[in-house]
Design a protein around this motif. Structure first.
Motif, PDB file in Angstrom:
ATOM      1  N   LEU A 122       0.824  -1.203   0.000  1.00 56.84           N
ATOM      2  CA  LEU A 122       0.000   0.000   0.000  1.00 56.84           C
ATOM      3  C   LEU A 122       0.861   1.256   0.000  1.00 56.84           C
ATOM      4  O   LEU A 122       0.576   2.218  -0.733  1.00 56.84           O
ATOM      5  N   ALA A 123       1.933   1.259   0.805  1.00 60.64           N
ATOM      6  CA  ALA A 123       2.831   2.416   0.833  1.00 60.64           C
ATOM      7  C   ALA A 123       3.548   2.592  -0.499  1.00 60.64           C
ATOM      8  O   ALA A 123       3.739   3.719  -0.972  1.00 60.64           O
ATOM      9  N   VAL A 166      -8.427  13.054  -0.744  1.00 56.16           N
ATOM     10  CA  VAL A 166      -9.274  11.933  -1.155  1.00 56.16           C
ATOM     11  C   VAL A 166      -8.517  10.613  -1.039  1.00 56.16           C
ATOM     12  O   VAL A 166      -9.071   9.600  -0.588  1.00 56.16           O
ATOM     13  N   ALA A 167      -7.235  10.618  -1.440  1.00 55.48           N
ATOM     14  CA  ALA A 167      -6.433   9.400  -1.329  1.00 55.48           C
ATOM     15  C   ALA A 167      -6.289   8.965   0.125  1.00 55.48           C
ATOM     16  O   ALA A 167      -6.363   7.775   0.445  1.00 55.48           O
ATOM     17  N   GLY A 168      -6.113   9.930   1.030  1.00 62.88           N
ATOM     18  CA  GLY A 168      -6.024   9.600   2.447  1.00 62.88           C
ATOM     19  C   GLY A 168      -7.308   8.993   2.980  1.00 62.88           C
ATOM     20  O   GLY A 168      -7.282   8.023   3.756  1.00 62.88           O
ATOM     21  N   VAL A 193      -7.481   5.431   1.772  1.00 58.34           N
ATOM     22  CA  VAL A 193      -6.569   4.560   2.519  1.00 58.34           C
ATOM     23  C   VAL A 193      -7.151   4.227   3.892  1.00 58.34           C
ATOM     24  O   VAL A 193      -7.101   3.075   4.352  1.00 58.34           O
ATOM     25  N   ILE A 194      -7.725   5.231   4.564  1.00 65.07           N
ATOM     26  CA  ILE A 194      -8.339   4.993   5.879  1.00 65.07           C
ATOM     27  C   ILE A 194      -9.522   4.037   5.757  1.00 65.07           C
ATOM     28  O   ILE A 194      -9.677   3.101   6.560  1.00 65.07           O
ATOM     29  N   HIS A 197      -9.613  -4.300   8.513  1.00 61.84           N
ATOM     30  CA  HIS A 197      -9.598  -4.634   9.932  1.00 61.84           C
ATOM     31  C   HIS A 197     -10.805  -5.472  10.332  1.00 61.84           C
ATOM     32  O   HIS A 197     -10.693  -6.408  11.134  1.00 61.84           O
ATOM     33  N   PHE A 198     -11.955  -5.137   9.775  1.00 58.74           N
ATOM     34  CA  PHE A 198     -13.181  -5.857  10.143  1.00 58.74           C
ATOM     35  C   PHE A 198     -13.476  -7.038   9.233  1.00 58.74           C
ATOM     36  O   PHE A 198     -14.390  -7.814   9.516  1.00 58.74           O
TER      37      PHE A 198
END
Length: 301
Positions: free
Chosen positions: A194-195, A241-243, A246-247, A254-255
């Motif tokens: 992802l990074a 928007v990219a941030g 990513v969130i 996670h879920f």
């Protein structure tokens, strides 16, 4: 005074971090110096481009109709022919030595010493103290943090060097971004995919904005300002928007339950370890399923 305040952002920020550390230490809360140093490094690394752009600001001058030159950021200051610019130029030289040059020299020395120190007794302390410089990248690409600093320094320096020749400035910036993009795609240095994709996407976005802004050099001022405003709006909105994406992706992962392994090999520790290793090697030749063998996955414990 405005220029001085901009120069003091980094020292004030670092000083504030040390004040918090001293306050917590007085209250009896333990916080190792290596963590404080790492936080200061992250702060400096994140603001490096801003710091570099600030210190070279007095060097960016444009020509006036009467033949004189004035600062691009403040046209009221005449370049090289006023006491105000002389003071700002002196502060700029001091800032270049104290900030970009010192930071890059320190990062270069630390990176060059990394292979020898990591094999010595102080290697663990080096890793903890300089996590922001090394730990974000793969072990074989430990030097990529230094390359990022050099790239960011050139991104800030080129506009000042070629401020009087915008067309050449575009060419040089394009070459730098293209070389950085090719190097990042070749090394794939970040620890997570992802990074790597994010870094590659940001570099490509900068190249697109540069290509979009280059034709504006020959356009009239009104159309150029309008198009430049749209490009700058795109540059500001796109990372936001990219941030958010990513969130959202991190929350979704996670879920979402993900099965990392399809097979778990359980064996007797004393007599069946080699047999399980053979079974794993044979199974991997005929299946892409991940197989968990405790002796191969010690980091998962």
């Amino acid at each position: 005074m405005k220029f001085v305040r901009r120069l003091m952002i980094c020292p004030v920020g670092v000083g504030f971090i040390f004040i918090i550390w001293a306050f917590r230490k007085c209250r009896g809360q333990k916080m190792h110096f290596d963590k404080v140093f790492n936080v200061c490094g992250i702060f400096t690394f994140a603001l490096f481009i801003t710091i570099a752009l600030t210190v070279v600001d007095p060097l960016q001058c444009g020509r006036n109709p009467d033949g004189s030159q004035s600062m691009l950021s403040n046209p009221g200051v005449i370049c090289f022919d006023s006491s105000e610019h002389f003071v700002m130029l002196t502060l700029s030289i001091i800032g270049i030595i104290c900030y970009p040059v010192t930071i890059i020299a320190w990062a270069t020395y630390t990176t060059c010493k990394y292979p020898s120190r990591i094999t010595s007794g102080v290697g663990l302390q080096l890793v903890h103290r300089h996590r922001f410089l090394f730990q974000r990248f793969k072990p074989e690409c430990f030097y990529y943090g230094l390359l990022l600093l050099l790239r960011n320094a050139l991104l800030a320096l080129f506009p000042a060097l070629f401020s009087s020749v915008p067309s050449l400035q575009m060419e040089v910036m394009g070459i730098l971004l293209l070389a950085a993009c090719a190097l990042q795609a070749r090394l794939w240095p970040w620890r997570t995919s992802l990074a790597n994709y994010t870094d590659l996407g940001i570099t490509i976005l900068l190249q697109i904005l540069l290509l979009g802004a280059s034709p504006l050099i020959s356009q009239d001022a009104e159309k150029s300002n309008e198009m430049l405003g749209l490009l700058l709006a795109l540059a500001v909105v796109s990372p936001f928007v990219a941030g958010l994406l990513v969130i959202a992706y991190s929350i979704w992962c996670h879920f979402l339950p993900i099965s990392l392994y399809g097979v778990f090999l359980c064996h007797h520790k004393g007599t069946a370890g080699s047999l399980c290793r053979l079974l794993k090697l044979l199974a991997l030749q005929h299946s892409k399923t991940q197989i968990f063998l405790d002796s191969d996955e010690l980091e998962e414990g």
